[in-house]
Write a protein that holds these residues in place. Sequence first.
Motif, PDB file in Angstrom:
ATOM      1  N   ARG A 266      24.599  -0.947  12.534  1.00 42.71           N
ATOM      2  CA  ARG A 266      23.570  -0.555  11.559  1.00 42.71           C
ATOM      3  C   ARG A 266      22.303  -0.105  12.287  1.00 42.71           C
ATOM      4  N   ASN A 267      21.952  -0.787  13.359  1.00 38.96           N
ATOM      5  CA  ASN A 267      20.779  -0.370  14.140  1.00 38.96           C
ATOM      6  C   ASN A 267      20.978   1.024  14.731  1.00 38.96           C
TER       7      ASN A 267
ATOM      8  N   ILE B 226      22.229  13.215   7.249  1.00 41.48           N
ATOM      9  CA  ILE B 226      21.361  12.050   7.071  1.00 41.48           C
ATOM     10  C   ILE B 226      21.803  11.242   5.845  1.00 41.48           C
ATOM     11  N   ALA B 227      22.320  11.912   4.812  1.00 42.91           N
ATOM     12  CA  ALA B 227      22.829  11.195   3.641  1.00 42.91           C
ATOM     13  C   ALA B 227      24.080  10.400   4.010  1.00 42.91           C
ATOM     14  N   GLY B 228      24.963  11.009   4.797  1.00 41.95           N
ATOM     15  CA  GLY B 228      26.161  10.303   5.238  1.00 41.95           C
ATOM     16  C   GLY B 228      25.839   9.114   6.121  1.00 41.95           C
ATOM     17  N   THR B 229      24.831   9.273   6.970  1.00 39.85           N
ATOM     18  CA  THR B 229      24.389   8.171   7.824  1.00 39.85           C
ATOM     19  C   THR B 229      23.876   7.014   6.976  1.00 39.85           C
TER      20      THR B 229
ATOM     21  N   GLY C  91      19.549   8.080  11.983  1.00 40.58           N
ATOM     22  CA  GLY C  91      18.871   8.546  10.780  1.00 40.58           C
ATOM     23  C   GLY C  91      17.435   8.946  11.039  1.00 40.58           C
ATOM     24  N   VAL C  92      16.717   8.139  11.819  1.00 40.17           N
ATOM     25  CA  VAL C  92      15.315   8.450  12.138  1.00 40.17           C
ATOM     26  C   VAL C  92      15.236   9.729  12.969  1.00 40.17           C
ATOM     27  N   LEU C  93      16.153   9.878  13.926  1.00 43.81           N
ATOM     28  CA  LEU C  93      16.158  11.079  14.765  1.00 43.81           C
ATOM     29  C   LEU C  93      16.468  12.327  13.942  1.00 43.81           C
ATOM     30  N   VAL C  94      17.431  12.229  13.032  1.00 42.74           N
ATOM     31  CA  VAL C  94      17.764  13.372  12.188  1.00 42.74           C
ATOM     32  C   VAL C  94      16.591  13.711  11.268  1.00 42.74           C
ATOM     33  N   TYR C  95      15.927  12.683  10.757  1.00 43.56           N
ATOM     34  CA  TYR C  95      14.753  12.909   9.902  1.00 43.56           C
ATOM     35  C   TYR C  95      13.664  13.642  10.682  1.00 43.56           C
TER      36      TYR C  95
END
Length: 344
Positions: free
Chosen positions: A2-3, A162-165, A9-13
């Motif tokens: 999860r981490n 990012i949605a899939g993540t 997710g943060v990187l993709v954002y």
Amino acid sequence: MRNWLVIIGVLVYAMILIGGATRLTDSGLSITEWDPIKGALPPMSDAAWQSLFEKYQQTAEYRLQNSGMSLGEFEQIFWWEWGHRLFGRLIGLVAMFGFAIFAIRGWLSRRLATRFVILILLGALQGFIGWWMVSSGIGETTRVDVAPYRLATHFMLALVIIAGTAWLWLDLGARTRTPVAPRVRTVAAVLLGLIFVQMAAGALVAGLDAGRSYTDWPLMAGEFVPGSYLGEGLGLRSLFEGRATTQFNHRMLAYLIWVIALVAAWMFRRTALRNASAGLAVLVSLQAVWGILTLVSAAPMSLALVHQALGVIVTLAAVRLVWLSRSPDQLVDNVSGLGSTNTA
């Protein structure tokens, strides 16, 4: 795990926002070649800078829009595009490194490994889509920007990633979900679908600089439906290439989503989704108001980037709402070491 998903997710954002800044600064065509290996290194000498600048001078964007640009000005747009590409490489390395560690330690079931591989392959595909987008403004063309539909494709794939993540992160939390009525699941799914369509519409608006074409509100040049809705010579292509058309559609979708989100929050007030639906309604309302502010301000970079950033957050909130509305069955792929007290 999860981490690791949070980091991705943060990187993709961040990547999405860097991509938005790259578009808004007209930097996307500054690098005219795609070299996944050597391209990771920036120019190291004056000769290297001059070579890259000369290649950029062959583009229609330079000839028709930036003729006379100095080398120093070129360097400014170059760093945006180079940073965008470098960030993509970084995400790929983080994704593959984490997956390799999990595989070596034997933490992956076949189903979970498959889902992670799909996520990584989507990231690899994004690199190809990115070059396909950039190539539309290079070579024998009169385009001074990338093709809007290719920009929208590139952006939407990032949104899917990012949605899939986020969905995988929610699954690995093993939160117990309370059953809800089928109509609740349907409304949640419709909202998510409309938000995805709206984000694609926003990408077309950005690709066409349509957000700066009509800056009055609630009308467009004094009309509800602009007289140039179907652009001359475009016909149905106006849906993808017309500035008036794409902005009008973006506005109408925003109103529709706003109404449905508020109605859903009211409908779900006595269900297990009351907090999630209320939160989504608040985010949609904030995004709508910010969109209007961005529009009447002629979409300056700062406001436009915040609008894009909020749009991604709205999408993730809608993903969470749909996830919570799904069957409450426990996750099959629970991994040892992940406690059942984790919450979404």
